[in-house]
Each structure stands twice: as C-alpha cells, then as structure tokens.
Design a protein around this motif. Sequence first.
Motif, PDB file in Angstrom:
ATOM      1  N   TRP A  17       0.854  -1.169   0.000  1.00 25.48           N
ATOM      2  CA  TRP A  17       0.000   0.000   0.000  1.00 25.48           C
ATOM      3  C   TRP A  17       0.901   1.233   0.000  1.00 25.48           C
ATOM      4  CZ3 TRP A  17      -5.569  -0.020   1.827  1.00 25.48           C
ATOM      5  CH2 TRP A  17      -6.155  -1.277   1.627  1.00 25.48           C
ATOM      6  N   ASP A  20      -1.507   7.927   1.411  1.00 25.87           N
ATOM      7  CA  ASP A  20      -2.217   8.812   0.489  1.00 25.87           C
ATOM      8  C   ASP A  20      -1.975  10.276   0.854  1.00 25.87           C
ATOM      9  OD1 ASP A  20      -4.581   8.896  -1.615  1.00 25.87           O
ATOM     10  OD2 ASP A  20      -5.078  10.346  -0.037  1.00 25.87           O
ATOM     11  N   THR A  55      -4.103   1.442  -2.047  1.00 21.94           N
ATOM     12  CA  THR A  55      -3.348   0.542  -2.914  1.00 21.94           C
ATOM     13  C   THR A  55      -4.031   0.448  -4.272  1.00 21.94           C
ATOM     14  OG1 THR A  55      -2.314  -1.646  -3.082  1.00 21.94           O
ATOM     15  CG2 THR A  55      -4.552  -1.584  -2.203  1.00 21.94           C
ATOM     16  N   THR A  56      -3.214   0.248  -5.294  1.00 23.71           N
ATOM     17  CA  THR A  56      -3.775  -0.040  -6.608  1.00 23.71           C
ATOM     18  C   THR A  56      -4.115  -1.528  -6.665  1.00 23.71           C
ATOM     19  OG1 THR A  56      -1.536  -0.320  -7.439  1.00 23.71           O
ATOM     20  CG2 THR A  56      -2.592   1.803  -7.848  1.00 23.71           C
ATOM     21  N   ASN A  60      -2.277  -3.759 -11.908  1.00 18.00           N
ATOM     22  CA  ASN A  60      -2.885  -2.556 -12.503  1.00 18.00           C
ATOM     23  C   ASN A  60      -4.236  -2.822 -13.152  1.00 18.00           C
ATOM     24  OD1 ASN A  60      -0.758  -0.732 -11.798  1.00 18.00           O
ATOM     25  ND2 ASN A  60       0.479  -1.746 -13.370  1.00 18.00           N
ATOM     26  N   THR A  62      -8.400  -2.889 -13.321  1.00 22.86           N
ATOM     27  CA  THR A  62      -9.467  -1.992 -12.877  1.00 22.86           C
ATOM     28  C   THR A  62     -10.693  -2.842 -12.561  1.00 22.86           C
ATOM     29  OG1 THR A  62     -10.288  -1.615 -15.112  1.00 22.86           O
ATOM     30  CG2 THR A  62      -8.629  -0.071 -14.282  1.00 22.86           C
ATOM     31  N   GLY A  96      -8.470   6.238 -12.170  1.00 23.86           N
ATOM     32  CA  GLY A  96      -7.106   6.503 -12.611  1.00 23.86           C
ATOM     33  C   GLY A  96      -6.725   7.962 -12.608  1.00 23.86           C
ATOM     34  N   TYR A  98      -7.395   9.824 -10.086  1.00 27.76           N
ATOM     35  CA  TYR A  98      -7.359  10.113  -8.646  1.00 27.76           C
ATOM     36  C   TYR A  98      -8.632  10.799  -8.147  1.00 27.76           C
ATOM     37  CZ  TYR A  98      -2.448   9.039  -9.382  1.00 27.76           C
ATOM     38  OH  TYR A  98      -1.280   8.428  -9.751  1.00 27.76           O
ATOM     39  N   ASP A 140      -9.429   1.938 -10.065  1.00 23.16           N
ATOM     40  CA  ASP A 140      -8.147   1.216 -10.062  1.00 23.16           C
ATOM     41  C   ASP A 140      -7.463   1.169  -8.701  1.00 23.16           C
ATOM     42  OD1 ASP A 140      -6.990   3.752  -9.748  1.00 23.16           O
ATOM     43  OD2 ASP A 140      -5.575   3.484 -11.397  1.00 23.16           O
ATOM     44  N   ARG A 141      -8.124   1.695  -7.646  1.00 21.86           N
ATOM     45  CA  ARG A 141      -7.507   1.619  -6.325  1.00 21.86           C
ATOM     46  C   ARG A 141      -8.559   1.729  -5.237  1.00 21.86           C
ATOM     47  NH1 ARG A 141      -2.969   5.310  -6.962  1.00 21.86           N
ATOM     48  NH2 ARG A 141      -3.422   4.890  -9.136  1.00 21.86           N
TER      49      ARG A 141
END
Length: 166
Positions: A17, A20, A55-56, A60, A62, A96, A98, A140-141
Amino acid sequence: LEWPSLFKDRFEDGVYWYEDGATIVTGAYTHNAADKTMNVDVEWLANGDEYVVATTFTDNETIDFSTAKTLSFDVYVPSEYGTDGHLAIQPFIMDGAYTPAYIGWQFGYQLDEWSTITIPNISPDFAFGYSGNPDFTNIDRIGLQFIANGAVLPQKTIQIDNVIIR
C-alpha cells in the motif's frame, strides 16, 4: 467455501500500500509478519486528524463499479480507542485520475477483537459520504481513511486484514 473475489489483500507476505496525500498526521503502515496483517500506527495529535492509506489493484487491473460491488475488510481496534465512536474508518475507491468516492464513516467494529465490516451495493447509486463522481467503470484503487472523530486518539496499533471486493 471461498467466494470469488475481484480484489483481495490478505497481507500474507507484505504490505503493498502507500500513504495517500490526504494524510494530515504522521503515521506508519507496516507488515505484521506474525499475524499476517497491516499494522497502522498513527501519531494522533488532534480531533479531526486523518491518516490515509491506499493501494492499486493487482497487476494494474481496474474494477467496474457501474454494477454493484461489495467491499469487506477486517479490523482490530484496541480497547483504548473506547466505545464513543472516536475512531471512524472510511473506505474509498478511486479512478485513474485520482477522483475519489468516499464510502462513509464506519463504526461497525468491536474493541479488542477482530471485526469484519461489510459494505454491500457500492455503485454510482450508493449514498456516498462524498463522491467526486469518479469513472465507476474504471476504478483502479482502494483506500482506508482513519479519522479522529471528536477526540485525540490513543497511539495504539490498529490492524487491518482481508480487504476484499466481490
């Protein structure tokens, strides 16, 4: 019996992780190799402090939240945090770009024992605590926000395990 999952982190061999940018207080997230969990240690200083980890998804990937998904995670909160709801835990998802959607403050834990918090039906129609309206087809996260709600919290380790999306 194990249900299929879209994402699962059991922290068996490490913690992958990151802290953030929404974090406003010093803290640490570390691997507890004995318990196979993520330890979260926060230097709480004030009411309103936030510590955030995320974490993503694996490789990677989605996840499409345009159809409802369920998030669950296990949390161990020491008794020193008390029963007054002073520790809020808020999961969030992010695309992606954010852009987040915060799932709402969770208090469904028992002190000094492992508790599973399960949040079903997460989709664009979910009653989010806050949503920046991310691209729900392309999440994605995932993250967890720990919030001091009405008190300066004790500096005792919170443990996280079994973060699962299905």
